[in-house]
Write a protein that holds these residues in place. Structure first.
Motif, mmCIF file in Angstrom:
data_model
loop_
_atom_site.group_PDB
_atom_site.id
_atom_site.type_symbol
_atom_site.label_atom_id
_atom_site.label_comp_id
_atom_site.label_asym_id
_atom_site.label_seq_id
_atom_site.Cartn_x
_atom_site.Cartn_y
_atom_site.Cartn_z
ATOM 1 N N LEU A 18 0.828 -1.209 0.000
ATOM 2 C CA LEU A 18 0.000 0.000 0.000
ATOM 3 C C LEU A 18 0.862 1.259 0.000
ATOM 4 O O LEU A 18 0.514 2.266 -0.632
ATOM 5 N N TRP A 19 1.996 1.184 0.710
ATOM 6 C CA TRP A 19 2.897 2.351 0.715
ATOM 7 C C TRP A 19 3.378 2.625 -0.708
ATOM 8 O O TRP A 19 3.330 3.767 -1.180
ATOM 9 N N ARG A 20 3.812 1.588 -1.399
ATOM 10 C CA ARG A 20 4.321 1.754 -2.769
ATOM 11 C C ARG A 20 3.222 2.276 -3.698
ATOM 12 O O ARG A 20 3.468 3.102 -4.567
ATOM 13 N N ARG A 21 2.019 1.802 -3.464
ATOM 14 C CA ARG A 21 0.873 2.255 -4.270
ATOM 15 C C ARG A 21 0.619 3.762 -4.036
ATOM 16 O O ARG A 21 0.419 4.524 -4.992
ATOM 17 N N MET A 22 0.648 4.203 -2.784
ATOM 18 C CA MET A 22 0.415 5.618 -2.469
ATOM 19 C C MET A 22 1.544 6.501 -2.997
ATOM 20 O O MET A 22 1.339 7.676 -3.300
ATOM 21 N N TYR A 23 2.749 5.929 -3.087
ATOM 22 C CA TYR A 23 3.909 6.715 -3.526
ATOM 23 C C TYR A 23 3.978 6.821 -5.039
ATOM 24 O O TYR A 23 4.265 7.898 -5.589
ATOM 25 N N THR A 24 3.711 5.723 -5.718
ATOM 26 C CA THR A 24 3.946 5.706 -7.165
ATOM 27 C C THR A 24 2.755 6.209 -7.983
ATOM 28 O O THR A 24 2.949 6.880 -8.992
ATOM 29 N N LYS A 25 1.544 5.891 -7.576
ATOM 30 C CA LYS A 25 0.386 6.275 -8.410
ATOM 31 C C LYS A 25 0.276 7.798 -8.561
ATOM 32 O O LYS A 25 0.106 8.299 -9.662
ATOM 33 N N PRO A 26 0.354 8.572 -7.448
ATOM 34 C CA PRO A 26 0.274 10.038 -7.597
ATOM 35 C C PRO A 26 1.660 10.693 -7.591
ATOM 36 O O PRO A 26 1.817 11.824 -7.122
#
Ligand SMILES: [Mg+2]
Length: 360
Positions: free
Chosen positions: A63-71
């Protein structure tokens, strides 16, 4: 345990918390650096929440990687990482509650029993004599040092500055041996920073914080190589990549990540690995007295690199002091904060008080 809602809570535009709700009824709490709560509130609600609802709450790295990379193009520093921090801390609180463990146990267990704190005076309106009296009172309360903010941020030799006069008065008041820290918030050009650093060395100052423009790592390297006083930097760095450059290019002596700014517990632990790898000590930047302080305490006791006392904001905070917003406070006792032996972070907000003060 599926995330059902990511709730962003702003109090009087001055404090920003995040609650992550789940289908099992457990709720995690986190805190966001409140530099501009309306902006980070928007990031949490419009950018991060849609990425999280419906996801497995315990998959923190994913989830951290998702929050960092998507936006990513909204960041990577500032509001994006501040907002991620609030969510990430809430996810660790949830993981602790789901497993019945204090967060520090999930981070490797206790390396030390508690976190020593130093008193951080945020005022720039006190005279040297007033700062000296205040420093003595916090020494007598058991705090492990006293920090002044003694120049105008970012004015580069062109603002209010009573650094040397204040340290002289404080040293006379507290005596030799008691740590004094000086934070000037990026106030100087390099040649002035050298001159002030040498004066502070004479006065036995423990660390000299943010003397130069943030991110001018070449200038920091020259300063750190020129003077003996430890140079402390890091509250403007947000990711392990930026801390790597601060260490390898900036060559500063002490690192100052902040869990509610640098992407939360997940990223702070990675920064701590870098600190160990490059043999640099950490003293966290810590201005928020509730959830942020609790998150730091759990990281602190479980992380070898967190060796120097943690910052503790001593200013009167009307929201916290006159209307307590939490039900089980975590406060320093004789200059030491010991995390509660409760599942998660061990601190909870008082919902009735929150409802009264809530502005978003
Ligand atoms: Mg600072």
């Amino acid at each position: 345990m599926i995330i059902t809602e990511v709730e962003s809570i702003v109090l009087l535009d001055r404090l920003h918390f995040v609650k992550v709700h789940t289908d099992e009824g457990l709720v995690g709490i986190g805190e966001v650096s409140p530099m501009k709560a309306s902006v980070t509130h928007s990031v949490v609600t419009t950018v991060l929440a849609p990425l999280l609802v419906g996801e497995e709450a315990t998959d923190i790295e994913r989830l951290w990687r998702r929050m960092y990379t998507k936006p990513f193009k909204l960041g990577p520093g500032g509001a994006q990482l501040n907002a991620i921090a609030g969510v990430d801390i809430a996810l660790w609180d949830l993981l602790g509650k789901a497993t019945g463990q204090p967060v520090y146990k999930l981070l490797g267990g206790k390396y030390r029993s508690g976190t020593k704190v130093y008193a951080s005076s945020m005022s720039r309106s006190l005279t040297p004599e007033q700062e000296a009296d205040r420093a003595l009172s916090f020494k007598e309360q058991g705090f492990h040092g006293y920090k002044i903010h003694s120049a105008t941020p970012w004015m580069h030799d062109d603002g209010f500055d009573q650094t040397v006069a204040t340290v002289t008065a404080v040293r006379e008041s507290v005596g030799d041996g008691f740590p004094i820290m000086v934070d000037v918030n990026n106030a100087y050009y390099p040649h002035t920073a050298v001159k002030i650093a040498r004066a502070l060395e004479e006065l036995g100052v423990w660390h000299f914080e943010e003397p130069l423009a943030a991110h001018d790592y070449e200038a920091y390297a020259r300063l750190a190589d020129t003077v003996d006083i430890p140079i402390a930097v890091g509250e403007q760095e947000y990711s392990s990549w930026q801390f790597r450059d601060l260490i390898t290019v900036g060559r500063v002596d002490i690192l100052q990540p902040d869990v509610i700014k640098c992407g939360g517990i997940t990223e702070l632990k990675k920064i701590a690995v870098l600190a160990d790898t490059y043999t640099k000590p950490i003293t966290v930047h810590n201005t928020q007295q509730t959830v942020g302080t609790a998150a730091h305490a759990h990281v602190w006791v479980s992380t070898p690199a967190c060796v120097y006392p943690q910052e503790y904001n001593i200013e009167h905070n009307p929201i916290l002091d006159d209307t307590p917003i939490w039900t089980n406070p975590l406060l320093p006792v004789d200059g030491v904060i010991t995390p509660h032996e409760l599942p998660g972070l061990g601190v909870e907000l008082d919902d009735a008080v929150i409802a009264r003060l809530r502005t978003a």
